[in-house]
Motif scaffolding. Structure first.
Motif, mmCIF file in Angstrom:
data_model
loop_
_atom_site.group_PDB
_atom_site.id
_atom_site.type_symbol
_atom_site.label_atom_id
_atom_site.label_comp_id
_atom_site.label_asym_id
_atom_site.label_seq_id
_atom_site.Cartn_x
_atom_site.Cartn_y
_atom_site.Cartn_z
ATOM 1 N N LYS A 187 0.825 -1.204 0.000
ATOM 2 C CA LYS A 187 0.000 0.000 0.000
ATOM 3 C C LYS A 187 0.863 1.260 0.000
ATOM 4 O O LYS A 187 0.614 2.221 -0.743
ATOM 5 N N TYR A 190 2.490 1.812 -3.398
ATOM 6 C CA TYR A 190 1.515 2.325 -4.377
ATOM 7 C C TYR A 190 1.211 3.797 -4.129
ATOM 8 O O TYR A 190 1.182 4.612 -5.070
ATOM 9 N N GLU A 193 3.718 6.233 -5.388
ATOM 10 C CA GLU A 193 3.863 6.192 -6.848
ATOM 11 C C GLU A 193 4.937 5.211 -7.308
ATOM 12 O O GLU A 193 5.696 5.462 -8.239
ATOM 13 N N ARG A 195 4.093 1.867 -8.219
ATOM 14 C CA ARG A 195 3.166 0.782 -8.528
ATOM 15 C C ARG A 195 3.889 -0.452 -9.060
ATOM 16 O O ARG A 195 3.616 -1.584 -8.636
ATOM 17 N N ALA A 198 5.615 -2.281 -6.375
ATOM 18 C CA ALA A 198 4.650 -2.964 -5.503
ATOM 19 C C ALA A 198 4.243 -4.306 -6.100
ATOM 20 O O ALA A 198 4.176 -5.323 -5.399
ATOM 21 N N ILE A 228 -4.470 -2.301 -6.901
ATOM 22 C CA ILE A 228 -3.241 -1.694 -7.410
ATOM 23 C C ILE A 228 -3.125 -1.909 -8.911
ATOM 24 O O ILE A 228 -2.777 -0.997 -9.671
ATOM 25 N N TRP A 231 -5.336 0.416 -10.859
ATOM 26 C CA TRP A 231 -5.079 1.840 -10.633
ATOM 27 C C TRP A 231 -6.180 2.477 -9.784
ATOM 28 O O TRP A 231 -6.455 3.672 -9.906
#
Length: 486
Positions: A187, A190, A193, A195, A198, A228, A231
């Motif tokens: 979390k 993500y 920024e 992603r 992650a 995630i 988006w």
């Protein structure tokens, strides 16, 4: 000039001018023990620490010699000695670390813990000292983990998601399979920024979880990863209970284990599936003493911890000799202060009513008369579950039973002997007392023979392995053919 004893990692004497790495011998180890204790310590305690198997007169004579030699060190000027005790007050990074935690200075606390206490040092000639060192090392690591969790939580509350992710990455170095930490880490990545990172972290975690335990991530984690990937927007300002860092939970009292968990992958997979079943409220692991029930239950609880909003509460019952003390013991483990002149069971039931909690009750066999109380407590909360270890069933309605046998061991025709859990446990246990021990193909056959004769019972295997320091494997195997007297 200010001098500090640095004990995280290799021991050093540090000042503003330079650093001096300390040699670890018996006099210096005595000084390090006194420095960590930071108080008067009796000579008798020191004697037991260094010479537990000798008579008191000889052991105390040895301590006199060690203290005499320790006084010769130029860095031991603060050593104080009288007829019955000794003290060595010197600034240490351990004392600074504990003070930082007391003051909730998480950045300083996590900075001070640079490595485990005395690195990986253990002495096969000082087993009592090494045992104390293992306990102290585990306690400090547990405090460090707690500091990292609280540090990350504070950063998350300040919307410093990148900083929180960096702190959580350090926490995962200690336990890469801590799914509660993985969840918050994904979390934070993500929200900062990151992603793609992650998703890569999740894939690596999923692969490792399957390899180690043949298990899949929790449903909660899978749902987060889907968000995630899609988006979706995540809002940290009003986090749900399950998205809050684990430190906000009421309980996380599982004891730290000093040895690696060996085998039981199939059992863990079966038990995890049962425990996740909504209709399973009371799961009892039944087996003989020494079969490894407690160790397996602790590993299962550790894996399941993130699935309970209020965490896990561990309640050791072995010290109890009466069912009458069960409720007060449970209340103490829950951190609940019982009010006078009120029914203790009603107070505990009321306290548990709002909890989504897993309670691990270890060694229930001596207080079976208290078993009906579990039924009453389960009725107080639909989100409460009990995980129990016992030598026999509790004979309660709704109880799920799982029999625990010894670890799997090879028969006479088996190959790849090291792939068997019992053999693996014996090898790991023996190398703790005899690190240089080499297992030839012939020695492995003897280990297989030992595993079979002990029926794969973990405690028996560990006891037999403890003799590897003074006895060849072949002789251990031969002695066990005569019976269990060894």
């Amino acid at each position: 000039m200010s001098v500090q004893l640095k004990l995280f990692g290799l021991p050093e004497l540090a000042s503003l001018a330079d650093k001096q790495v300390l040699r670890l011998n018996n006099p210096s180890l005595l000084l390090l023990y006194l420095a960590i204790k930071a108080d008067w310590i009796s000579r008798s305690e020191l004697a037991f620490l260094f010479r537990p198997d000798e008579d008191e007169v000889s052991a105390l004579k040895h301590i006199r010699l060690l203290l005499h030699r320790a006084k010769q060190y130029d860095w031991a000027k603060a050593l104080e000695v009288d007829k019955r005790r000794a003290r060595f007050l010197i600034p240490t990074d351990i004392a600074s670390f504990k003070q930082a935690i007391k003051e909730q200075n998480w950045p300083l606390a996590t900075q001070l813990y640079s490595a485990p206490l005395l690195a990986d040092y253990n002495s096969p000639d000082l087993l009592t000292y090494s045992a104390w060192l293992d306990i102290e090392r585990s306690d400090l690591e547990a405090r460090y983990q707690e500091a990292l969790r609280k540090y990350a939580f504070d950063l998350e509350q300040q919307a410093n998601f990148l900083g929180a992710a960096q702190v959580l990455a350090d926490l995962l170095k200690l336990d890469p399979l801590a799914e509660d930490v993985i969840y918050v880490y994904l979390k934070m990545l993500y929200l900062s920024e990151q992603r793609d990172k992650a998703l890569k972290v999740f894939n690596d975690f999923k692969t490792l979880l399957n390899k180690e335990f043949q298990a899949e991530p929790l449903e909660k984690t899978l749902k987060l990863v889907e968000k995630i990937r899609s988006w979706e927007q995540l809002s940290p300002s009003t986090p749900l209970p399950e998205t809050t860092l684990v430190i906000s939970k009421s309980f996380s009292s599982l004891p730290k284990q000093n040895t690696r968990f060996v085998g039981r992958k199939n059992e863990l997979a079966d038990l995890s599936k049962q425990l996740s079943d909504e209709s399973c409220r009371l799961l009892t692991l039944v087996g003989l003493g020494g079969s490894g029930k407690s160790r397996l239950a602790l590993e299962l609880a550790h894996l399941a911890e993130a699935n309970f909003a209020d965490g896990v509460c561990f309640v050791p019952l072995a010290p109890l000799n009466s069912a009458d003390a069960f409720i007060t013991t449970l209340a103490q483990a829950l951190g609940l202060t019982l009010a006078p002149r009120q029914d203790p069971k009603e107070q505990v039931s009321h306290f548990l009513a709002s909890k989504e909690l897993l309670i691990l009750l270890d060694n229930f066999e001596d207080i079976l008369a208290a078993a009906p109380l579990l039924t009453d407590l389960l009725a107080s909360s639909s989100r409460l579950k009990f995980l129990v270890t016992s030598r026999e069933s509790l004979n309660l309605s709704g109880e799920w039973l799982y029999d625990i046998d010894g670890l799997n061991y090879p028969d006479e025709e088996a190959t790849q002997l090291e792939s068997y859990d019992a053999v693996n446990l014996f090898i790991n246990s023996s190398k703790r007392v005899a690190p240089k021990l080499h297992f030839s193909p012939e020695a492995l056959k003897r280990v297989a023979q030992i595993s079979k004769s002990l029926e794969g019972l973990p405690l028996a295997l560990e006891l037999a392995a403890s003799w590897a320091r003074i006895m060849p494997i072949e002789r251990i195997a031969a002695e066990l053919t005569k019976g269990y007297d060894l």
